[in-house]
Design an enzyme around this catalytic site. Structure first.
Site, PDB file in Angstrom:
ATOM      1  N   HIS A   1       0.878  -1.203  -0.170  1.00  0.00           N
ATOM      2  CA  HIS A   1       0.014  -0.075   0.000  1.00  0.00           C
ATOM      3  C   HIS A   1       0.960   1.225   0.049  1.00  0.00           C
ATOM      4  CE1 HIS A   1      -3.392  -2.531   1.131  1.00  0.00           C
ATOM      5  NE2 HIS A   1      -4.130  -1.728   1.177  1.00  0.00           N
TER       6      HIS A   1
ATOM      7  N   ASN B   1       8.005  -4.107   3.938  1.00  0.00           N
ATOM      8  CA  ASN B   1       6.450  -3.780   3.971  1.00  0.00           C
ATOM      9  C   ASN B   1       5.969  -4.187   5.402  1.00  0.00           C
ATOM     10  OD1 ASN B   1       3.770  -3.044   3.076  1.00  0.00           O
ATOM     11  ND2 ASN B   1       3.437  -5.249   2.922  1.00  0.00           N
TER      12      ASN B   1
END
Length: 206
Positions: free
Chosen positions: A49, A80
């Site tokens: 994201h 991440n």
């Protein structure tokens, strides 16, 4: 994405929307010009994201829209799920303290000398570019009208990055040089220059 940006307030974080996990291609982009779920399958990369889902608890719709693949870039799992996730948590802590921040996040494609290059690695049948680095920039607006900027650059590497987010602070101007983007041109010129050329000596969240 080349970059994403959004305004975040502490009220936005007080919603009750649950994480949707409904990853899907962006219907506003034509087939063949967008990433697809198949591009990430078996790639070894997370669907990272750029605008994190946890920043959009204000509504189910807003939360769900963060799962369009146009909001994703291939990100190494240890980045991440590690220090990058920690930085996102710290940004939310910052907005809870000060109430209003603007955030830019995006990928970088750099060589060993930090010069911009064309993406060297792609994944999937649609050749989704794999960034070498990611940046995040924050403009924090204080209640008294004063502004403060923070910028971070982290390498998208297989191994876990050492240290904590504050170890990756750079100037906003540095990110502009690395990305070729101009982030805050609507600010008065003198304020823009002062804020963008000063590296934060402290990151107020630990």
């Amino acid at each position: 994405p080349e970059w994403v940006t959004y305004h975040l307030t502490k009220e936005d974080l007080q919603g009750n929307a649950n994480r949707a996990d409904d990853f899907r291609p962006d219907p506003d982009l034509p087939e063949g010009k967008r990433s697809e779920l198949a591009d990430y399958q078996g790639s070894g990369y997370d669907r990272g994201h750029q605008a994190p889902a946890a920043d959009f608890k204000r509504s189910e719709e807003a939360m769900s829209e963060t799962f369009f693949l146009s909001n994703m870039a291939p990100q190494q799992p240890k980045l991440n799920r590690g220090i990058w996730s920690k930085l996102e948590d710290q940004v939310r802590t910052l907005v809870k303290k000060h109430g209003s921040i603007w955030i830019f996040t995006g990928p970088l494609y750099l060589d060993s000398l930090d010069q911009r290059i064309a993406p060297k690695e792609q994944i999937g049948p649609h050749n989704v570019a794999v960034p070498t680095h990611f940046f995040k920039i924050i403009l924090c607006e204080h209640a008294d009208g004063q502004r403060e900027m923070f910028a971070f650059v982290m390498k998208n590497q297989l191994e876990k990055l050492p240290g904590t987010p504050k170890d990756y602070v750079v100037t906003v101007r540095k990110v502009e040089e690395l990305s070729g983007l101009n982030f805050f041109h609507r600010l008065p010129d003198d304020e823009e220059t002062r804020l963008e050329t000063t590296a934060a000596t402290t990151w107020p969240v630990q």
